[in-house]
Motif scaffolding. Structure first.
Motif, PDB file in Angstrom:
ATOM      1  N   ALA A  54      49.773  32.715  46.076  1.00 42.17           N
ATOM      2  CA  ALA A  54      49.157  33.948  46.580  1.00 42.17           C
ATOM      3  C   ALA A  54      48.728  34.840  45.418  1.00 42.17           C
ATOM      4  N   ALA A  55      49.575  34.949  44.389  1.00 42.87           N
ATOM      5  CA  ALA A  55      49.236  35.765  43.223  1.00 42.87           C
ATOM      6  C   ALA A  55      48.018  35.203  42.493  1.00 42.87           C
ATOM      7  N   MET A  56      47.931  33.876  42.411  1.00 46.74           N
ATOM      8  CA  MET A  56      46.775  33.242  41.763  1.00 46.74           C
ATOM      9  C   MET A  56      45.503  33.491  42.564  1.00 46.74           C
ATOM     10  N   MET A  57      45.627  33.511  43.888  1.00 45.62           N
ATOM     11  CA  MET A  57      44.462  33.788  44.732  1.00 45.62           C
ATOM     12  C   MET A  57      44.042  35.246  44.596  1.00 45.62           C
ATOM     13  N   LEU A  62      40.923  37.678  45.650  1.00 48.10           N
ATOM     14  CA  LEU A  62      41.254  37.852  47.067  1.00 48.10           C
ATOM     15  C   LEU A  62      42.028  39.157  47.253  1.00 48.10           C
ATOM     16  N   ASP A  63      41.429  40.089  47.979  1.00 49.76           N
ATOM     17  CA  ASP A  63      42.005  41.425  48.143  1.00 49.76           C
ATOM     18  C   ASP A  63      42.827  41.492  49.437  1.00 49.76           C
ATOM     19  N   LEU A  64      43.960  40.794  49.437  1.00 47.06           N
ATOM     20  CA  LEU A  64      44.887  40.811  50.564  1.00 47.06           C
ATOM     21  C   LEU A  64      46.314  40.888  50.016  1.00 47.06           C
ATOM     22  N   PRO A  65      47.239  41.486  50.769  1.00 48.40           N
ATOM     23  CA  PRO A  65      48.640  41.488  50.331  1.00 48.40           C
ATOM     24  C   PRO A  65      49.185  40.066  50.260  1.00 48.40           C
ATOM     25  N   ALA A  66      50.099  39.831  49.327  1.00 43.88           N
ATOM     26  CA  ALA A  66      50.650  38.490  49.128  1.00 43.88           C
ATOM     27  C   ALA A  66      51.266  37.936  50.411  1.00 43.88           C
ATOM     28  N   ARG A  67      52.022  38.765  51.143  1.00 41.96           N
ATOM     29  CA  ARG A  67      52.675  38.290  52.359  1.00 41.96           C
ATOM     30  C   ARG A  67      51.650  37.869  53.402  1.00 41.96           C
ATOM     31  N   GLU A  68      50.539  38.595  53.493  1.00 45.18           N
ATOM     32  CA  GLU A  68      49.490  38.222  54.452  1.00 45.18           C
ATOM     33  C   GLU A  68      48.846  36.892  54.067  1.00 45.18           C
TER      34      GLU A  68
END
Length: 219
Positions: A54-57, A62-68
């Motif tokens: 998620a952090a790499m994305m 990618l402008d979304l929270p990691a959990r999402e």
């Protein structure tokens, strides 16, 4: 010949191969947000835990929270698993032989519980008597904690259990825990060393192969 007290199964790369599902889900999510990304680039995520991917994305734009991001990817991959489970060659047959011999099986995976449960649901009923999931351990593979917990779930010593693994971190975890570890290489080669058990595949393997390993220990 002596049966192992239990068999501790890694999931992805050993029992099933969901990596193409993950790569597709990650690529589709990035593309849907206007980020040019290919499945070939998706190979960069292989072996990561979900929050790292998620952090790499996010780094890719990618402008979304990691959990999402994690929840979106899990939803997509679970849906693909429920439609079709990509079992590794010989895995289901080997699992059936072990269960038929009365040997309990526990899944020990770094995948999240809801994904692992989807895979277990696709196996013959009663195949697994327990599950250690990646979102429920304090230290993941290569730390020995997952396999120590897998054996403890059945009240067993790790040395009485066989562990099946395809990855370097997974095999290191199983060996550090003191299990009878078997490496079945898939995406990466595993180093051959004295005392290490490596199989090229689960195809054609049966309970007698496990008995041979446990009998060697008792000599």
């Amino acid at each position: 010949m002596t049966n192992p007290a239990a068999v501790l199964w890694d999931m992805d790369g050993t029992l099933v191969d969901t990596e193409p599902y993950w790569i597709r889900a990650e690529t589709e999510l990035l593309n849907a947000h206007g980020i040019d990304w290919s499945e070939e680039q998706g190979l960069e995520f292989v072996g990561n835990d979900l929050l790292t991917s998620a952090a790499m994305m996010q780094d890719a734009g990618l402008d979304l929270p990691a959990r999402e991001i994690v929840d979106t990817l899990l939803d997509e991959v679970v849906a693909k698993i429920e439609a079709s489970v990509p079992f590794r060659p010989g895995a289901l047959e080997f699992l059936d032989a072990i269960v038929s011999a009365g040997i309990p099986c526990v899944m020990v995976t770094m995948s999240y519980r809801r994904l692992a449960e989807a895979v277990i649901s696709a196996c013959p009923e009663g195949s697994f008597v327990g599950l250690i999931a990646g979102d429920e351990v304090s230290a993941g593979k290569p730390d020995p904690e997952p396999y120590l917990k897998g054996a403890a779930l059945l009240g067993l010593e790790p040395g009485a259990c066989v562990a099946l693994e395809d990855s370097k971190p997974g095999l290191a975890s199983a060996e550090a825990a003191g299990t009878i570890a078997i490496g079945i290489p898939h995406l990466v080669e595993l180093e051959q060393r004295p005392g290490r058990n490596l199989w090229s595949s689960l195809q054609g393997r049966g309970v007698a192969d496990l008995q041979e390993l446990t009998s060697q220990l008792s000599v």
